[in-house]
Scaffold this motif. Structure first.
Motif, short mmCIF file in Angstrom:
data_model
loop_
_atom_site.label_atom_id
_atom_site.label_comp_id
_atom_site.label_asym_id
_atom_site.label_seq_id
_atom_site.Cartn_x
_atom_site.Cartn_y
_atom_site.Cartn_z
N UNK A 71 90.71 33.32 43.90
CA UNK A 71 89.82 31.77 44.32
C UNK A 71 88.82 31.62 43.01
N UNK A 72 90.56 30.85 42.44
CA UNK A 72 90.28 30.25 41.74
C UNK A 72 90.11 28.75 41.62
N UNK A 73 89.99 28.28 42.83
CA UNK A 73 89.20 26.93 42.85
C UNK A 73 88.03 27.07 42.91
N UNK A 74 86.96 28.26 43.35
CA UNK A 74 85.64 28.37 43.06
C UNK A 74 86.15 28.99 41.55
N UNK A 75 86.29 29.30 40.40
CA UNK A 75 85.70 29.20 39.09
C UNK A 75 85.78 28.32 38.15
N UNK A 106 79.19 21.89 44.94
CA UNK A 106 79.67 22.12 46.59
C UNK A 106 81.06 20.86 47.08
N UNK A 107 81.72 20.30 46.09
CA UNK A 107 83.16 20.49 46.25
C UNK A 107 84.05 21.18 46.46
N UNK A 108 83.32 22.45 45.82
CA UNK A 108 84.64 24.24 45.86
C UNK A 108 84.05 25.00 46.90
N UNK A 109 82.99 24.14 47.69
CA UNK A 109 82.47 25.19 48.76
C UNK A 109 82.30 24.96 50.14
N UNK A 110 83.52 24.71 50.76
CA UNK A 110 83.58 23.52 52.35
C UNK A 110 82.71 23.99 53.18
N UNK A 112 79.46 23.79 52.33
CA UNK A 112 78.18 22.63 52.01
C UNK A 112 78.13 22.11 52.28
N UNK A 113 76.80 21.04 52.63
CA UNK A 113 76.14 20.25 53.19
C UNK A 113 75.86 19.47 52.33
N UNK A 114 76.15 17.84 52.47
CA UNK A 114 74.88 16.82 51.40
C UNK A 114 73.89 17.08 51.10
N UNK A 115 73.07 17.50 52.70
CA UNK A 115 71.84 17.81 52.46
C UNK A 115 71.31 18.76 51.96
N UNK A 116 71.84 19.75 51.92
CA UNK A 116 71.63 20.89 51.35
C UNK A 116 71.90 21.43 50.39
N UNK A 117 73.33 20.43 49.30
CA UNK A 117 73.29 19.58 48.44
C UNK A 117 71.99 19.52 47.12
N UNK A 118 71.76 18.28 47.94
CA UNK A 118 70.29 17.62 47.92
C UNK A 118 69.04 18.61 47.85
N UNK A 119 69.08 18.68 48.50
CA UNK A 119 67.39 19.86 48.62
C UNK A 119 67.81 20.69 47.64
N UNK A 120 68.54 21.22 46.98
CA UNK A 120 69.11 22.17 46.40
C UNK A 120 69.07 21.73 44.69
N UNK A 121 69.75 20.72 45.09
CA UNK A 121 69.55 19.76 43.66
C UNK A 121 67.89 19.94 43.28
N UNK A 122 67.46 19.60 44.12
CA UNK A 122 65.52 19.13 44.21
C UNK A 122 65.70 20.29 43.97
N UNK A 123 65.25 21.49 43.94
CA UNK A 123 64.21 22.67 44.03
C UNK A 123 64.92 22.87 42.75
N UNK A 124 66.12 23.06 42.23
CA UNK A 124 66.76 23.62 40.74
C UNK A 124 66.03 22.85 40.00
N UNK A 125 65.94 21.43 40.07
CA UNK A 125 65.56 20.28 39.21
C UNK A 125 64.01 21.20 38.57
#
Length: 146
Positions: A71-75, A106-110, A112-125
């Motif tokens: 999985x080169x794209x993921x790496x 999120x671009x390489x994880x097909x 993953x949706x934008x809302x999940x990306x936003x919520x994950x970013x808030x939690x990790x931040x």
């Protein structure tokens, strides 16, 4: 040789941990009560090595079917995300840099949706802010100018 092929995913994770462990060798470790800047990277690197080796062992013990191609794209997404974090953390602060880095992932994880990306970013931040700024007293900003 077949066992090595089955263990390649875990060995790659362990190799990444070993590279980061080697890169953090010159950082001051400090003591558990007064941790230095090298304590956290060394602990995370050691955990990455241990989990990578566990993944390798589990893949060898179980008869796991491996993907037909690497999985080169993921790496590339993970490497780009780490590099982006290193380049932007001082300019954009923790929150926006985390959003950018997780968006690249999120671009390489097909799935993953934008809302999940936003919520994950808030939690990790929030986790990074609490851990590094409030917990360890590192001079990092949450946002540019703040």
């Amino acid at each position: 040789m077949k066992a090595l092929f089955k263990a390649q995913d875990g060995l790659l994770v362990a190799l990444v941990g070993a590279i980061f462990l080697y890169a953090s060798r010159d950082l001051d470790m400090g003591v558990p009560r007064n941790m230095g800047p090298g304590m956290f990277p060394v602990i995370l690197s050691a955990l990455t090595i241990v989990f990578g080796l566990l993944i390798a062992v589990v893949n060898v013990v179980r008869d796991v079917t491996l993907p037909r191609q690497f999985p080169w794209l993921g790496l590339c997404g993970v490497v780009a995300s780490i590099a982006l974090y290193a380049l932007l953390i001082e300019r954009l602060g923790i929150a926006l840099t985390t959003l950018c880095a997780i968006s690249v992932l999120a671009l390489v994880i097909p799935r993953m949706k934008w809302l999940e990306t936003l919520l994950l970013s808030i939690g990790v931040s929030a986790f990074l802010w609490l851990t590094f700024v409030l917990g360890l007293g590192m001079p990092l900003r949450l946002f540019p100018g703040f």
